[in-house]
Design an enzyme around this catalytic site. Sequence first.
Site, PDB file in Angstrom:
ATOM      1  N   ASN A 295     -32.850  30.579 -22.937  1.00 48.38           N
ATOM      2  CA  ASN A 295     -32.116  31.337 -21.903  1.00 48.38           C
ATOM      3  C   ASN A 295     -30.934  31.991 -22.591  1.00 48.38           C
ATOM      4  OD1 ASN A 295     -33.823  30.194 -20.083  1.00 48.38           O
ATOM      5  ND2 ASN A 295     -32.260  29.038 -18.963  1.00 48.38           N
ATOM      6  N   GLY A 296     -30.598  33.213 -22.180  1.00 51.34           N
ATOM      7  CA  GLY A 296     -29.454  33.899 -22.781  1.00 51.34           C
ATOM      8  C   GLY A 296     -29.892  35.152 -23.520  1.00 51.34           C
TER       9      GLY A 296
ATOM     10  N   CYS B 215     -33.623  32.974 -16.110  1.00 55.86           N
ATOM     11  CA  CYS B 215     -34.554  32.113 -16.852  1.00 55.86           C
ATOM     12  C   CYS B 215     -34.288  30.625 -16.582  1.00 55.86           C
ATOM     13  CB  CYS B 215     -34.415  32.342 -18.340  1.00 55.86           C
ATOM     14  SG  CYS B 215     -34.554  34.049 -18.829  1.00 55.86           S
TER      15      CYS B 215
ATOM     16  N   TRP C 189     -36.842  35.693 -16.952  1.00 57.81           N
ATOM     17  CA  TRP C 189     -36.301  36.842 -16.219  1.00 57.81           C
ATOM     18  C   TRP C 189     -36.011  37.888 -17.287  1.00 57.81           C
ATOM     19  CZ3 TRP C 189     -31.405  39.326 -15.967  1.00 57.81           C
ATOM     20  CH2 TRP C 189     -31.202  40.113 -14.841  1.00 57.81           C
TER      21      TRP C 189
ATOM     22  N   LYS D 107     -30.785  33.651  -9.501  1.00 57.62           N
ATOM     23  CA  LYS D 107     -29.774  32.825  -8.841  1.00 57.62           C
ATOM     24  C   LYS D 107     -28.525  32.640  -9.704  1.00 57.62           C
ATOM     25  CE  LYS D 107     -28.352  30.359  -5.375  1.00 57.62           C
ATOM     26  NZ  LYS D 107     -27.873  31.183  -4.248  1.00 57.62           N
TER      27      LYS D 107
ATOM     28  N   ARG E  71     -34.382  30.258  -9.094  1.00 54.23           N
ATOM     29  CA  ARG E  71     -33.464  31.017  -9.935  1.00 54.23           C
ATOM     30  C   ARG E  71     -33.904  32.467 -10.096  1.00 54.23           C
ATOM     31  NH1 ARG E  71     -30.573  27.311 -13.634  1.00 54.23           N
ATOM     32  NH2 ARG E  71     -30.472  28.986 -15.149  1.00 54.23           N
TER      33      ARG E  71
ATOM     34  N   GLU F 247     -20.711  42.845   2.323  1.00 53.29           N
ATOM     35  CA  GLU F 247     -21.646  41.719   2.231  1.00 53.29           C
ATOM     36  C   GLU F 247     -22.919  42.002   3.058  1.00 53.29           C
ATOM     37  OE1 GLU F 247     -22.378  39.150   0.677  1.00 53.29           O
ATOM     38  OE2 GLU F 247     -23.418  37.760   2.004  1.00 53.29           O
TER      39      GLU F 247
ATOM     40  N   LYS G 120     -26.607  42.268   1.416  1.00 57.51           N
ATOM     41  CA  LYS G 120     -27.703  41.384   1.813  1.00 57.51           C
ATOM     42  C   LYS G 120     -28.923  42.206   2.218  1.00 57.51           C
ATOM     43  CE  LYS G 120     -26.674  38.014   0.433  1.00 57.51           C
ATOM     44  NZ  LYS G 120     -25.408  37.365   0.276  1.00 57.51           N
TER      45      LYS G 120
ATOM     46  N   GLU H 218     -30.591  43.513  -0.858  1.00 58.93           N
ATOM     47  CA  GLU H 218     -31.268  42.458  -1.618  1.00 58.93           C
ATOM     48  C   GLU H 218     -32.545  41.985  -0.921  1.00 58.93           C
ATOM     49  OE1 GLU H 218     -28.201  39.673  -3.956  1.00 58.93           O
ATOM     50  OE2 GLU H 218     -27.919  39.639  -1.819  1.00 58.93           O
TER      51      GLU H 218
ATOM     52  N   HIS I 220     -14.047  60.472   5.156  1.00 58.55           N
ATOM     53  CA  HIS I 220     -13.749  61.144   3.887  1.00 58.55           C
ATOM     54  C   HIS I 220     -15.011  61.375   3.053  1.00 58.55           C
ATOM     55  CE1 HIS I 220      -9.499  60.844   4.634  1.00 58.55           C
ATOM     56  NE2 HIS I 220      -9.619  59.543   4.866  1.00 58.55           N
TER      57      HIS I 220
HETATM   58  C1  F6R Z   1     -25.742  37.959  -3.617  1.00 62.38           C
HETATM   59  C2  F6R Z   1     -25.612  36.989  -4.673  1.00 62.38           C
HETATM   60  C3  F6R Z   1     -24.901  37.393  -5.910  1.00 62.38           C
HETATM   61  C4  F6R Z   1     -23.938  36.281  -6.350  1.00 62.38           C
HETATM   62  C5  F6R Z   1     -23.305  36.639  -7.705  1.00 62.38           C
HETATM   63  C6  F6R Z   1     -22.293  35.600  -8.147  1.00 62.38           C
HETATM   64  O1  F6R Z   1     -26.477  37.478  -2.551  1.00 62.38           O
HETATM   65  O2  F6R Z   1     -26.077  35.895  -4.563  1.00 62.38           O
HETATM   66  O3  F6R Z   1     -24.221  38.600  -5.748  1.00 62.38           O
HETATM   67  O4  F6R Z   1     -22.963  36.131  -5.375  1.00 62.38           O
HETATM   68  O5  F6R Z   1     -24.315  36.740  -8.674  1.00 62.38           O
HETATM   69  O6  F6R Z   1     -22.888  34.344  -8.258  1.00 62.38           O
HETATM   70  P1  F6R Z   1     -22.036  33.013  -8.348  1.00 62.38           P
HETATM   71  O7  F6R Z   1     -21.348  32.840  -7.046  1.00 62.38           O
HETATM   72  O8  F6R Z   1     -23.032  31.953  -8.640  1.00 62.38           O
HETATM   73  O9  F6R Z   1     -21.043  33.210  -9.462  1.00 62.38           O
END
Ligand code: F6R
Length: 618
Positions: free
Chosen positions: A103-104, A2, A77, A613, A27, A490, A494, A497, A514
Amino acid sequence: MCGIIGYTGPKKTLEVLISGLKNLEYRGYDSAGISIIGDNNDIFSFKTKGRIAVLEERLKKMGEISHNRAGIGHTRWATHGIPNEINAHPHKDCTGNIWVVHNGIIENYRILRKRLEAEGHKFISETDTEIISHLIEKYYKNPAVGGLEEAVKLALGEVIGAYGIAVISSFEPDKIVAARFSSPLIIGIGDNEAFVASDVSAVVNHTRKVIYLDDGEVAVILPDKYQIFDLNNNSEKREKQIKEISWEIKEAQKGGFSHFLFKEIYEEPEAITNAIRGRINLEDGTAKLGGLELSEKRFAEIERLVIIACGTAHYAAMVGEYMMEEYAGLPTEVEMGSEFRYRKPVLDKKTAVLAISQSGETADTLMAVREAKRKGAFVFGLVNTVGSTIARECGVGVYNHAGLEVAVPASKSFISQLSILALLTVFLGRQRQMSNTMGTRILKELANLPKLAEQILKQDELIRDLAKKYGAYKNFLYLGRKYNYPIALEGALKLKELAYCIHAEGYPAGEMKHGPIAMIDEDFPSVVIATSDSVYDKMVNAIQEIKARNGKVIAIATEGNEDIKNFTDDVIYIPKTLEMLTPILATIPLHFFACHIGVLNRCDIDKPRNLAKSVVVE
Ligand code: F6R
């Protein structure tokens, strides 16, 4: 997640709110809305499901909106209730005089809602937020006497949970009241105008002067003045420092790229440069980390390191664990923020806790930081967002200086985290057994890395062609070992996502036999990180096992290894570097690959569905 924007001042409120909301789009959100007070103290409000562009389009069709007093806007969100117009913020009280954005998460909202309903309040949404509007209504009996801020304080006194809120009332048309607890909020100070926002990108077009609210603070904002109070002590006014924002608005624009994410991957070499600038001391073979200098003695005394982080930052932490153990000789453990708090972490004075976070606002990491501090651990941070809550609460730490990362999926911040973890390894290693020669060797190689990373960018087109070849597959396995096991995780994250219709799984290569090997066939390609290092032969074994089951293999290999072409389907080459730094280079092609597959599958790679974000809820 949000986003909040609020404005009071002489400009056209609607325009300020819409442009602020656009800057918050990165975000991640699913619906949006605004409420603005007019000269007759009536309130105009409009909300939609979907993108800001939809909101803007519909508002345009309504013609000129003459409401120009205080206003608030929100990108939602969904947490409580599906994304639709009714659940979108702002939310009003029974009378329509009070509007709130939030937000929250309000944890006791069910009990409060029941009680308010019994008192006669009528709710229209499924959200937790709506209870705040009704609570304020309950306490806002005599606006002339108490003022909106008094009602907000009393209302929040009943609330348990996390909130960043902004509230307007038709009885006080130029005022915004804002409050924060565990959800970031800033005030922007302009020339006879003021803003409130969940992050600075919403206001940076208008002002560079901001105040970061702390937990338990209430701000009363008017165009020409603001006051900040302690939520629990009505009379205590807080004097807060005004901070100057240094980053440029162009950082929040695409700069000729089709997507922010491509721009940010192209900035990965620069992220290494920015991470190491001024931090390499070749004479002493050590890293110079300004934010840690005052605590050097403390770092020299620690016997154990615990790293806490979430998502991509957690994978950086895992690479850090390998680095620390191999080169700094420091026992290191990695824990997800979301798990740390609910375990019984054993911490003592000889343990340091490092929190890694791009946003500096991730609730799970923040709560873990607080828990570690409560237990008396020495906590420090590796954070990208200057002034963010985690950065402030850690006090001691290192900033990434990776610049604004707009796309929801982390990219350049990850590369930066890995680079700084390498610096930290040298810093802590040199306080222990690491030789000057070894420290110097790592630092020299690190300094050379941006150039090597640049070379990988040239493979963008080749990787796009590979994405075309593999983009229709529905499942992928990513394998790596040792330093590159977290990079396999990672790469898979990605792809999940960015191409959210595709399933991908990251695995340590040695574990494939395994279990996951059962899934391998001609329709289940694997991306295998098989760089020329201490585990190369083992990675070749894994490749052979996949090929023996008709699986297709795309290898990430070291330049000069022509042989690997004989037993894989496709190869992406990266330049040779130290084994501990290989993850930094191996990540770049994996980021490109996921991006291209996402684009080919018509996914919104900058704002993948359901993602946010800054994940400011637990
Ligand atoms: C993946 C991604 C998330 C963040 C995670 C932590 O692409 O962006 O997995 O890495 O939400 O976010 P931060 O680094 O802002 O604490």
